[in-house]
Design a protein around this motif. Structure first.
Motif: not given
Length: 246
Positions: A162-176
């Motif tokens: 998910l980090r790889k996908f979201l960062e490719s879209k310009g989103l940080l993923f602090p926690d889940f």
């Protein structure tokens, strides 16, 4: 697929039996809560957008060979899923210091973690969802040691995907926060949801909050933020399949 008896009612979702004993329908409601339910509201379209975001992220996870409860999004707000025996643990992965971690420990705001931190909480309203260590989780009979290790292994893989996908879209993923259950064959399967209700999403450039923290902090624009996450992660095929415009 016909929806039958309500078998579980959570703070923001309901789970219904179907005419297939191995499948359930998960209803995403517009209820929103914070502080273990101390703060409550109902926000129009919240369930709609959470279900769409969850469906997309489940699909991405499935593509990487990770088993999930997700089968199909019948329509926004209603998800067809495999029936699971849920494990009463909340598995929290932290990539960036935020939220309760900063209240409990002397980390710096936005401090990054490499490797990420995995936190296990006991899913229990009665006991206030306390944090557990491995020994307590096992002693309580919540899970066996080998399955706990397996959950951690799967969680780290999900985080990486998910980090790889979201960062490719310009989103940080602090926690889940995610939850797991057992299918009819005893396999560990990812369940529940992955949405702005259960994750932190930040704009990579501005660090704008795009998740339930807006509600926690008493700010406006919750649905606008959820809709923005959907607009960022959905492709044209998803929009067409679920008949939505962004």
């Amino acid at each position: 697929m016909k929806s039958e008896k309500l078998i579980y009612q959570g703070k923001a979702k309901g789970v219904y039996e179907t005419d297939d004993p191995q499948k359930v329908i998960v209803e995403f409601r517009d209820d929103i809560t914070a502080g273990d339910g101390a703060k409550k509201d109902n926000i129009n379209e919240k369930g709609f957008w959470n279900s769409i975001i969850s469906a997309k992220l489940f699909e991405i996870i499935e593509e990487e060979g990770i088993k999930t409860q997700y089968i199909d999004l019948i329509k926004p707000g209603l998800m067809l899923s495999w029936k699971l025996e849920m494990i009463p643990l909340e598995v929290i992965t932290r990539n960036i210091a935020a939220g309760s971690l900063l209240r409990r420990y002397p980390f710096e705001p936005k401090q990054t973690f490499d490797p990420p931190i995995i936190q296990i909480d006991y899913k229990s309203d009665e006991y206030g969802d306390p944090m557990l260590n491995d020994d307590i989780a096992i002693a309580l009979g919540l899970i066996e040691k080998e399955n706990l290790e397996k959950i951690k292994e799967i969680t780290l893989k999900i985080n990486k995907v998910l980090r790889k996908f979201l960062e490719s879209k310009g989103l940080l993923f602090p926690d889940f926060k995610i939850e797991y259950g057992y299918d009819t064959e005893g396999n560990i399967v990812l369940g529940d949801e992955i949405s702005p209700d259960t994750c932190r999403f930040w704009d990579a450039e501005t660090c704008d909050i795009l998740d339930k923290d807006l509600f926690r902090q008493g700010e406006s624009g919750v649905i606008e933020a959820y809709k923005r996450v959907a607009s960022i992660i959905l492709d044209e095929e998803n929009k067409k399949k679920w008949n939505i415009e962004l």
